[in-house]
Design a protein around this motif. Sequence first.
Motif, PDB file in Angstrom:
ATOM      1  N   ASP A 121      47.096   9.247  60.769  1.00  0.00           N
ATOM      2  CA  ASP A 121      46.965   8.928  62.190  1.00  0.00           C
ATOM      3  C   ASP A 121      48.053   9.528  63.078  1.00  0.00           C
ATOM      4  O   ASP A 121      47.808   9.811  64.245  1.00  0.00           O
ATOM      5  CB  ASP A 121      46.971   7.406  62.393  1.00  0.00           C
ATOM      6  N   ARG A 122      49.257   9.704  62.539  1.00  0.00           N
ATOM      7  CA  ARG A 122      50.396  10.078  63.386  1.00  0.00           C
ATOM      8  C   ARG A 122      50.904  11.493  63.191  1.00  0.00           C
ATOM      9  O   ARG A 122      51.774  11.939  63.939  1.00  0.00           O
ATOM     10  CB  ARG A 122      51.564   9.118  63.135  1.00  0.00           C
ATOM     11  N   CYS A 123      50.392  12.194  62.194  1.00  0.00           N
ATOM     12  CA  CYS A 123      50.908  13.530  61.897  1.00  0.00           C
ATOM     13  C   CYS A 123      49.784  14.555  61.910  1.00  0.00           C
ATOM     14  O   CYS A 123      48.648  14.245  61.541  1.00  0.00           O
ATOM     15  CB  CYS A 123      51.589  13.555  60.526  1.00  0.00           C
ATOM     16  N   THR A 124      50.145  15.753  62.283  1.00  0.00           N
ATOM     17  CA  THR A 124      49.189  16.855  62.202  1.00  0.00           C
ATOM     18  C   THR A 124      49.142  17.352  60.759  1.00  0.00           C
ATOM     19  O   THR A 124      50.017  17.014  59.944  1.00  0.00           O
ATOM     20  CB  THR A 124      49.618  18.020  63.111  1.00  0.00           C
ATOM     21  N   GLU A 125      48.156  18.172  60.460  1.00  0.00           N
ATOM     22  CA  GLU A 125      48.068  18.764  59.125  1.00  0.00           C
ATOM     23  C   GLU A 125      49.322  19.588  58.829  1.00  0.00           C
ATOM     24  O   GLU A 125      49.871  19.529  57.722  1.00  0.00           O
ATOM     25  CB  GLU A 125      46.813  19.630  58.994  1.00  0.00           C
ATOM     26  N   ALA A 126      49.793  20.330  59.818  1.00  0.00           N
ATOM     27  CA  ALA A 126      51.003  21.139  59.619  1.00  0.00           C
ATOM     28  C   ALA A 126      52.215  20.249  59.316  1.00  0.00           C
ATOM     29  O   ALA A 126      53.035  20.588  58.449  1.00  0.00           O
ATOM     30  CB  ALA A 126      51.278  21.996  60.854  1.00  0.00           C
ATOM     31  N   GLU A 127      52.323  19.112  59.989  1.00  0.00           N
ATOM     32  CA  GLU A 127      53.436  18.197  59.725  1.00  0.00           C
ATOM     33  C   GLU A 127      53.333  17.610  58.319  1.00  0.00           C
ATOM     34  O   GLU A 127      54.345  17.475  57.618  1.00  0.00           O
ATOM     35  CB  GLU A 127      53.469  17.072  60.756  1.00  0.00           C
ATOM     36  N   ARG A 128      52.123  17.266  57.899  1.00  0.00           N
ATOM     37  CA  ARG A 128      51.946  16.737  56.545  1.00  0.00           C
ATOM     38  C   ARG A 128      52.335  17.790  55.513  1.00  0.00           C
ATOM     39  O   ARG A 128      52.977  17.478  54.507  1.00  0.00           O
ATOM     40  CB  ARG A 128      50.515  16.248  56.330  1.00  0.00           C
ATOM     41  N   GLN A 129      51.981  19.039  55.764  1.00  0.00           N
ATOM     42  CA  GLN A 129      52.360  20.118  54.848  1.00  0.00           C
ATOM     43  C   GLN A 129      53.881  20.298  54.816  1.00  0.00           C
ATOM     44  O   GLN A 129      54.462  20.554  53.760  1.00  0.00           O
ATOM     45  CB  GLN A 129      51.660  21.429  55.228  1.00  0.00           C
ATOM     46  N   THR A 130      54.516  20.140  55.972  1.00  0.00           N
ATOM     47  CA  THR A 130      55.976  20.224  56.030  1.00  0.00           C
ATOM     48  C   THR A 130      56.610  19.126  55.185  1.00  0.00           C
ATOM     49  O   THR A 130      57.583  19.367  54.456  1.00  0.00           O
ATOM     50  CB  THR A 130      56.469  20.132  57.494  1.00  0.00           C
ATOM     51  N   VAL A 131      56.061  17.920  55.250  1.00  0.00           N
ATOM     52  CA  VAL A 131      56.578  16.810  54.442  1.00  0.00           C
ATOM     53  C   VAL A 131      56.397  17.122  52.962  1.00  0.00           C
ATOM     54  O   VAL A 131      57.313  16.901  52.152  1.00  0.00           O
ATOM     55  CB  VAL A 131      55.898  15.469  54.820  1.00  0.00           C
ATOM     56  N   ILE A 132      55.245  17.651  52.590  1.00  0.00           N
ATOM     57  CA  ILE A 132      54.998  18.011  51.191  1.00  0.00           C
ATOM     58  C   ILE A 132      56.023  19.035  50.722  1.00  0.00           C
ATOM     59  O   ILE A 132      56.593  18.917  49.627  1.00  0.00           O
ATOM     60  CB  ILE A 132      53.550  18.525  51.009  1.00  0.00           C
ATOM     61  N   GLU A 133      56.298  20.023  51.551  1.00  0.00           N
ATOM     62  CA  GLU A 133      57.301  21.032  51.201  1.00  0.00           C
ATOM     63  C   GLU A 133      58.696  20.420  51.124  1.00  0.00           C
ATOM     64  O   GLU A 133      59.469  20.740  50.217  1.00  0.00           O
ATOM     65  CB  GLU A 133      57.274  22.173  52.216  1.00  0.00           C
ATOM     66  N   ALA A 134      59.012  19.523  52.058  1.00  0.00           N
ATOM     67  CA  ALA A 134      60.325  18.870  52.043  1.00  0.00           C
ATOM     68  C   ALA A 134      60.482  18.010  50.794  1.00  0.00           C
ATOM     69  O   ALA A 134      61.573  17.934  50.213  1.00  0.00           O
ATOM     70  CB  ALA A 134      60.510  18.030  53.307  1.00  0.00           C
ATOM     71  N   MET A 135      59.413  17.371  50.358  1.00  0.00           N
ATOM     72  CA  MET A 135      59.489  16.539  49.161  1.00  0.00           C
ATOM     73  C   MET A 135      59.795  17.394  47.933  1.00  0.00           C
ATOM     74  O   MET A 135      60.509  16.947  47.027  1.00  0.00           O
ATOM     75  CB  MET A 135      58.197  15.745  48.960  1.00  0.00           C
ATOM     76  N   ALA A 136      59.280  18.611  47.899  1.00  0.00           N
ATOM     77  CA  ALA A 136      59.601  19.510  46.786  1.00  0.00           C
ATOM     78  C   ALA A 136      61.102  19.830  46.790  1.00  0.00           C
ATOM     79  O   ALA A 136      61.742  19.878  45.732  1.00  0.00           O
ATOM     80  CB  ALA A 136      58.768  20.786  46.881  1.00  0.00           C
ATOM     81  N   VAL A 137      61.672  20.014  47.969  1.00  0.00           N
ATOM     82  CA  VAL A 137      63.115  20.268  48.075  1.00  0.00           C
ATOM     83  C   VAL A 137      63.897  19.035  47.614  1.00  0.00           C
ATOM     84  O   VAL A 137      64.847  19.148  46.841  1.00  0.00           O
ATOM     85  CB  VAL A 137      63.504  20.664  49.519  1.00  0.00           C
ATOM     86  N   LEU A 138      63.492  17.859  48.079  1.00  0.00           N
ATOM     87  CA  LEU A 138      64.174  16.619  47.681  1.00  0.00           C
ATOM     88  C   LEU A 138      64.056  16.392  46.165  1.00  0.00           C
ATOM     89  O   LEU A 138      65.007  15.947  45.526  1.00  0.00           O
ATOM     90  CB  LEU A 138      63.625  15.425  48.455  1.00  0.00           C
ATOM     91  N   ASP A 139      62.906  16.691  45.617  1.00  0.00           N
ATOM     92  CA  ASP A 139      62.725  16.561  44.176  1.00  0.00           C
ATOM     93  C   ASP A 139      63.711  17.469  43.453  1.00  0.00           C
ATOM     94  O   ASP A 139      64.325  17.070  42.470  1.00  0.00           O
ATOM     95  CB  ASP A 139      61.273  16.897  43.788  1.00  0.00           C
ATOM     96  N   ARG A 140      63.880  18.683  43.959  1.00  0.00           N
ATOM     97  CA  ARG A 140      64.824  19.629  43.349  1.00  0.00           C
ATOM     98  C   ARG A 140      66.258  19.086  43.420  1.00  0.00           C
ATOM     99  O   ARG A 140      67.037  19.239  42.495  1.00  0.00           O
ATOM    100  CB  ARG A 140      64.710  20.983  44.041  1.00  0.00           C
ATOM    101  N   LEU A 141      66.602  18.417  44.528  1.00  0.00           N
ATOM    102  CA  LEU A 141      67.948  17.849  44.667  1.00  0.00           C
ATOM    103  C   LEU A 141      68.230  16.762  43.650  1.00  0.00           C
ATOM    104  O   LEU A 141      69.376  16.528  43.260  1.00  0.00           O
ATOM    105  CB  LEU A 141      68.132  17.253  46.073  1.00  0.00           C
ATOM    106  N   THR A 142      67.193  16.059  43.221  1.00  0.00           N
ATOM    107  CA  THR A 142      67.390  14.930  42.311  1.00  0.00           C
ATOM    108  C   THR A 142      67.415  15.333  40.849  1.00  0.00           C
ATOM    109  O   THR A 142      67.703  14.502  39.987  1.00  0.00           O
ATOM    110  CB  THR A 142      66.296  13.869  42.510  1.00  0.00           C
ATOM    111  N   ARG A 143      67.123  16.571  40.569  1.00  0.00           N
ATOM    112  CA  ARG A 143      67.116  17.025  39.169  1.00  0.00           C
ATOM    113  C   ARG A 143      68.505  17.513  38.771  1.00  0.00           C
ATOM    114  O   ARG A 143      69.202  18.090  39.571  1.00  0.00           O
ATOM    115  CB  ARG A 143      66.097  18.128  38.989  1.00  0.00           C
ATOM    116  N   PRO A 144      68.861  17.273  37.503  1.00  0.00           N
ATOM    117  CA  PRO A 144      70.196  17.724  37.029  1.00  0.00           C
ATOM    118  C   PRO A 144      70.347  19.224  37.050  1.00  0.00           C
ATOM    119  O   PRO A 144      69.466  19.990  37.051  1.00  0.00           O
ATOM    120  CB  PRO A 144      70.285  17.194  35.607  1.00  0.00           C
TER     121      PRO A 144
END
Length: 162
Positions: free
Chosen positions: A139-162
């Motif tokens: 409801d609150r995000c565009t498709e492009a914003e959702r894709q940005t979040v998905i990409e950001a989550m991949a970065v955050l996932d990388r930060l949490t790995r040893p």
Amino acid sequence: MDDSRDGAEGADGVDGISGSAARAARDLRVAFNRLRRRIREVAETEGEAQDLTPSQVSALTLVSKSGAATASGLAASEGVRPQSMAATLAALDQYGLIERNPDPGDGRRQLVTLTDAGRERIEGTRQARAEWLARAFEDRCTEAERQTVIEAMAVLDRLTRP
């Protein structure tokens, strides 16, 4: 001179941290804390955790994740005194959300597990939270914003790995 690497721009005056890294860390902490509070509120307003305290919800979730566990093990995981965990577990037991059985390896100890009602409570809470978050993205995000979040989550996932 590129001042994005200027130590003066770092978090709390820590040298070697860029201003953008410090801001990203700060903004992420703030957003994560707000999101966590909002998700808790959603479950409570949906009636999923209205009658449970935050410590009871936390303990119930921990039992769900750990499977059979001792009260002292749960207390250590939560960082609380064993007496506090005992009181929390007593309340959960009263609600019929957990059960205690003798530890087959040491009859002096009891293992705490979820009852069917406890599993239903946890699953209902998870589902309500997941549905709220998915609906908010829809409801609150565009498709492009959702894709940005998905990409950001991949970065955050990388930060949490040893």
